[in-house]
Write a protein that holds these residues in place. Sequence first.
Motif, PDB file in Angstrom:
ATOM      1  N   ASP A  46     -25.862  38.025 -13.567  1.00 51.80           N
ATOM      2  CA  ASP A  46     -25.968  37.021 -12.508  1.00 51.80           C
ATOM      3  C   ASP A  46     -26.018  35.624 -13.121  1.00 51.80           C
ATOM      4  O   ASP A  46     -26.509  35.435 -14.248  1.00 51.80           O
ATOM      5  CB  ASP A  46     -27.233  37.259 -11.672  1.00 51.80           C
ATOM      6  N   PHE A  47     -25.495  34.652 -12.385  1.00 52.27           N
ATOM      7  CA  PHE A  47     -25.520  33.287 -12.892  1.00 52.27           C
ATOM      8  C   PHE A  47     -25.817  32.318 -11.748  1.00 52.27           C
ATOM      9  O   PHE A  47     -25.651  32.660 -10.561  1.00 52.27           O
ATOM     10  CB  PHE A  47     -24.213  32.926 -13.607  1.00 52.27           C
ATOM     11  N   GLU A  48     -26.262  31.144 -12.112  1.00 59.36           N
ATOM     12  CA  GLU A  48     -26.733  30.168 -11.132  1.00 59.36           C
ATOM     13  C   GLU A  48     -25.721  29.045 -10.923  1.00 59.36           C
ATOM     14  O   GLU A  48     -25.039  28.616 -11.853  1.00 59.36           O
ATOM     15  CB  GLU A  48     -28.064  29.554 -11.592  1.00 59.36           C
ATOM     16  N   THR A  49     -25.599  28.610  -9.686  1.00 61.62           N
ATOM     17  CA  THR A  49     -24.798  27.449  -9.330  1.00 61.62           C
ATOM     18  C   THR A  49     -25.642  26.556  -8.412  1.00 61.62           C
ATOM     19  O   THR A  49     -25.909  26.920  -7.263  1.00 61.62           O
ATOM     20  CB  THR A  49     -23.513  27.861  -8.586  1.00 61.62           C
ATOM     21  N   ARG A  50     -26.119  25.431  -8.940  1.00 58.03           N
ATOM     22  CA  ARG A  50     -26.979  24.511  -8.187  1.00 58.03           C
ATOM     23  C   ARG A  50     -28.116  25.271  -7.497  1.00 58.03           C
ATOM     24  O   ARG A  50     -28.411  25.089  -6.319  1.00 58.03           O
ATOM     25  CB  ARG A  50     -26.156  23.731  -7.160  1.00 58.03           C
ATOM     26  N   GLY A  51     -28.736  26.170  -8.240  1.00 48.97           N
ATOM     27  CA  GLY A  51     -29.872  26.910  -7.718  1.00 48.97           C
ATOM     28  C   GLY A  51     -29.512  28.151  -6.941  1.00 48.97           C
ATOM     29  O   GLY A  51     -30.387  28.944  -6.594  1.00 48.97           O
ATOM     30  N   HIS A  52     -28.239  28.351  -6.640  1.00 52.80           N
ATOM     31  CA  HIS A  52     -27.798  29.538  -5.919  1.00 52.80           C
ATOM     32  C   HIS A  52     -27.454  30.655  -6.919  1.00 52.80           C
ATOM     33  O   HIS A  52     -26.936  30.388  -7.998  1.00 52.80           O
ATOM     34  CB  HIS A  52     -26.557  29.235  -5.076  1.00 52.80           C
ATOM     35  N   THR A  53     -27.693  31.903  -6.542  1.00 52.77           N
ATOM     36  CA  THR A  53     -27.441  33.046  -7.418  1.00 52.77           C
ATOM     37  C   THR A  53     -26.089  33.678  -7.093  1.00 52.77           C
ATOM     38  O   THR A  53     -25.802  33.991  -5.937  1.00 52.77           O
ATOM     39  CB  THR A  53     -28.534  34.114  -7.260  1.00 52.77           C
ATOM     40  N   ASN A  54     -25.260  33.829  -8.141  1.00 56.16           N
ATOM     41  CA  ASN A  54     -23.978  34.530  -8.015  1.00 56.16           C
ATOM     42  C   ASN A  54     -24.144  35.955  -8.540  1.00 56.16           C
ATOM     43  O   ASN A  54     -24.621  36.160  -9.664  1.00 56.16           O
ATOM     44  CB  ASN A  54     -22.896  33.832  -8.835  1.00 56.16           C
ATOM     45  N   HIS A  55     -23.726  36.930  -7.737  1.00 56.19           N
ATOM     46  CA  HIS A  55     -23.790  38.332  -8.154  1.00 56.19           C
ATOM     47  C   HIS A  55     -22.413  38.963  -7.999  1.00 56.19           C
ATOM     48  O   HIS A  55     -21.846  38.982  -6.898  1.00 56.19           O
ATOM     49  CB  HIS A  55     -24.805  39.109  -7.312  1.00 56.19           C
ATOM     50  N   VAL A  56     -21.866  39.462  -9.109  1.00 56.85           N
ATOM     51  CA  VAL A  56     -20.535  40.067  -9.117  1.00 56.85           C
ATOM     52  C   VAL A  56     -20.671  41.579  -8.955  1.00 56.85           C
ATOM     53  O   VAL A  56     -21.487  42.219  -9.632  1.00 56.85           O
ATOM     54  CB  VAL A  56     -19.790  39.745 -10.424  1.00 56.85           C
ATOM     55  N   SER A  57     -19.854  42.157  -8.064  1.00 54.97           N
ATOM     56  CA  SER A  57     -19.861  43.607  -7.865  1.00 54.97           C
ATOM     57  C   SER A  57     -18.435  44.114  -7.763  1.00 54.97           C
ATOM     58  O   SER A  57     -17.506  43.358  -7.485  1.00 54.97           O
ATOM     59  CB  SER A  57     -20.651  43.983  -6.607  1.00 54.97           C
ATOM     60  N   TRP A  58     -18.272  45.404  -7.992  1.00 53.11           N
ATOM     61  CA  TRP A  58     -16.967  46.061  -7.950  1.00 53.11           C
ATOM     62  C   TRP A  58     -16.968  47.059  -6.795  1.00 53.11           C
ATOM     63  O   TRP A  58     -17.636  48.102  -6.859  1.00 53.11           O
ATOM     64  CB  TRP A  58     -16.679  46.778  -9.260  1.00 53.11           C
ATOM     65  N   ASP A  59     -16.248  46.760  -5.740  1.00 50.31           N
ATOM     66  CA  ASP A  59     -16.185  47.633  -4.569  1.00 50.31           C
ATOM     67  C   ASP A  59     -14.956  48.527  -4.647  1.00 50.31           C
ATOM     68  O   ASP A  59     -13.852  48.044  -4.947  1.00 50.31           O
ATOM     69  CB  ASP A  59     -16.118  46.819  -3.281  1.00 50.31           C
ATOM     70  N   PRO A  60     -15.084  49.832  -4.349  1.00 46.36           N
ATOM     71  CA  PRO A  60     -13.910  50.704  -4.319  1.00 46.36           C
ATOM     72  C   PRO A  60     -12.838  50.156  -3.378  1.00 46.36           C
ATOM     73  O   PRO A  60     -13.154  49.649  -2.293  1.00 46.36           O
ATOM     74  CB  PRO A  60     -14.469  52.039  -3.816  1.00 46.36           C
ATOM     75  N   ALA A  61     -11.581  50.263  -3.795  1.00 52.88           N
ATOM     76  CA  ALA A  61     -10.495  49.654  -3.021  1.00 52.88           C
ATOM     77  C   ALA A  61      -9.958  50.566  -1.930  1.00 52.88           C
ATOM     78  O   ALA A  61      -9.594  50.096  -0.848  1.00 52.88           O
ATOM     79  CB  ALA A  61      -9.354  49.259  -3.959  1.00 52.88           C
ATOM     80  N   GLY A  62      -9.884  51.885  -2.192  1.00 55.10           N
ATOM     81  CA  GLY A  62      -9.307  52.803  -1.216  1.00 55.10           C
ATOM     82  C   GLY A  62      -8.356  53.780  -1.869  1.00 55.10           C
ATOM     83  O   GLY A  62      -8.394  53.996  -3.091  1.00 55.10           O
ATOM     84  N   PRO A  63      -7.469  54.393  -1.099  1.00 55.57           N
ATOM     85  CA  PRO A  63      -6.513  55.358  -1.666  1.00 55.57           C
ATOM     86  C   PRO A  63      -5.579  54.698  -2.686  1.00 55.57           C
ATOM     87  O   PRO A  63      -5.031  53.621  -2.441  1.00 55.57           O
ATOM     88  CB  PRO A  63      -5.731  55.842  -0.438  1.00 55.57           C
ATOM     89  N   CYS A  64      -5.403  55.368  -3.820  1.00 58.92           N
ATOM     90  CA  CYS A  64      -4.550  54.864  -4.902  1.00 58.92           C
ATOM     91  C   CYS A  64      -3.408  55.849  -5.159  1.00 58.92           C
ATOM     92  O   CYS A  64      -3.645  57.058  -5.263  1.00 58.92           O
ATOM     93  CB  CYS A  64      -5.349  54.707  -6.191  1.00 58.92           C
ATOM     94  N   VAL A  65      -2.210  55.341  -5.284  1.00 55.80           N
ATOM     95  CA  VAL A  65      -1.052  56.150  -5.672  1.00 55.80           C
ATOM     96  C   VAL A  65      -0.804  55.938  -7.161  1.00 55.80           C
ATOM     97  O   VAL A  65      -0.633  54.797  -7.616  1.00 55.80           O
ATOM     98  CB  VAL A  65       0.193  55.782  -4.851  1.00 55.80           C
ATOM     99  N   LEU A  66      -0.801  57.026  -7.910  1.00 58.17           N
ATOM    100  CA  LEU A  66      -0.618  56.980  -9.354  1.00 58.17           C
ATOM    101  C   LEU A  66       0.632  57.784  -9.702  1.00 58.17           C
ATOM    102  O   LEU A  66       0.691  58.990  -9.457  1.00 58.17           O
ATOM    103  CB  LEU A  66      -1.840  57.561 -10.061  1.00 58.17           C
ATOM    104  N   ILE A  67       1.628  57.109 -10.261  1.00 57.70           N
ATOM    105  CA  ILE A  67       2.907  57.742 -10.587  1.00 57.70           C
ATOM    106  C   ILE A  67       3.047  57.745 -12.105  1.00 57.70           C
ATOM    107  O   ILE A  67       3.029  56.688 -12.740  1.00 57.70           O
ATOM    108  CB  ILE A  67       4.074  57.007  -9.917  1.00 57.70           C
TER     109      ILE A  67
END
Length: 494
Positions: free
Chosen positions: A133-154
């Motif tokens: 996490d990192f701060e921007t003018r006192g605000h907290t930034n939180h990075v997350s990885w959300d699943p995207a959905g169905p994936c086609v793999l060829i």
Amino acid sequence: MSEHFTTLAGVVVDTRHWIGGERVASAETFTDISPIDGSPLGEIARGGAVEAEAAVAAARAAFPEWAATPRAERARILHAIADGVEKRLEDLARVETLDNGALLRSHRRGVMPRVAHNFRFFADWLLKLEHEDFETRGHTNHVSWDPAGPCVLITPWNAPLMLATWKVAPALAAGNTVILKPAEWSPLTASLLADIAAEAGLLAGVLNVVQGYGAEVGSALVSHPDVRRISFTGSVPTAKRIAAAAAANLTPLSLELGGKSPLLVFADADLDLAVDLAVEQYDNAGQVCLAATRILVESSIVEEFTERFTAKAARLVQGDSRDEATDLGPNIHPRQLEKIDGFVRRALDAGARAVIGGEPNAELGGLFYRPTLLADVAQDSEVVQEEVFGPVLTLQTFDTEQEAVRLANDTRFGLAATLVTGDRERAERVTAQLVAGTVWVNCFFVRDLRAPFGGSRHSGVGREGGNWSFDFYCDVKNTVTAPKGWQQEVTRHG
């Protein structure tokens, strides 16, 4: 035995699709042929638009539950799949050797263990995936990885299961569901993977395997509006068609498209090492996207290099891939052999000289092509500029470092490059100028899943491996939270 099964080297393989946790037949089939001896391996279910729709629907239905599955549980299941791969390693090795013609000893010792490692690596990486996490003018930034959905793999035919799981493992780890479309020339181990995943407890519909031709089932998959990611390894023309279909839905793509990689040998190099690395490019009968097929040697040492190369290449044993003594097996398919021979014949007609090889192996017949080195080739010639994907190397010379870099970069590809030199400063100068996704210095094919992998120019779009895989297979989210406001909310609603 049912018409929907084939038995190969004592291993029973289901030839139907795997959709929504069930085996699904098709009205039509296609014949899978072994490149080793041309024998039929089975009649494979031939999917089309109907099977594509069913697979996407199954993946879409399974997505919410799998996406909500805690990371630790997803990782546990991926490790269970790896356990299943290791338990069936010999079965997988034998079937894949028959299916794509690569060496049985390589499948046993390197390829199939790597399949298990793919699952274990991304399972473990998932558990430590985070951004501080990192701060921007006192605000907290939180990075997350959300699943995207169905994936086609060829996936391609030259290392079918290993390259499939290089995509399947991170996609599943990320919480996505998968529709895997294996190459029609080597579909069998993908079917076995479906069995292994089911036995490991993977939810029905999370992994689906649909077999068939790219123009039929592949086109239906990549153009489907419910697909959230497409990853493809293969040729540039096919990639362009996939990209055009995906564009209508703005579906993100990851493309690994092969190359025409150089191997630069400077006069100060360890010549034995350089020759070893050059001859290694015949691995898998030259059917390796990363292969350094353009050998560039400093003029002052080219005669000695060529003499040593010829002697070492002459010791290669070509023959049945199941024999432990074999170094080079067959090429995958009659069409591929015809393509390889066409490149060589046109080059010879244009004035190239075959230092070794230059023709199919008449003694073995079938799909065996002699390891070939072509000299006296022009930089703008077809055989220098286009990917042959067979046991065919070209030899060119350079006089200066600048000329070496110019020749190395003078193709439309940029997947990899290999450099052999005894001068560390030269290595740093040259590697900084090479256009390639991966550069090896005094080594070749050292791969680590923590590293980014992909190509530049026409060798691909995007990078996968480590965090790069999760960045692709997820919707990366940044949440910004203000430091104040909580008490006011309690007061207002309390």
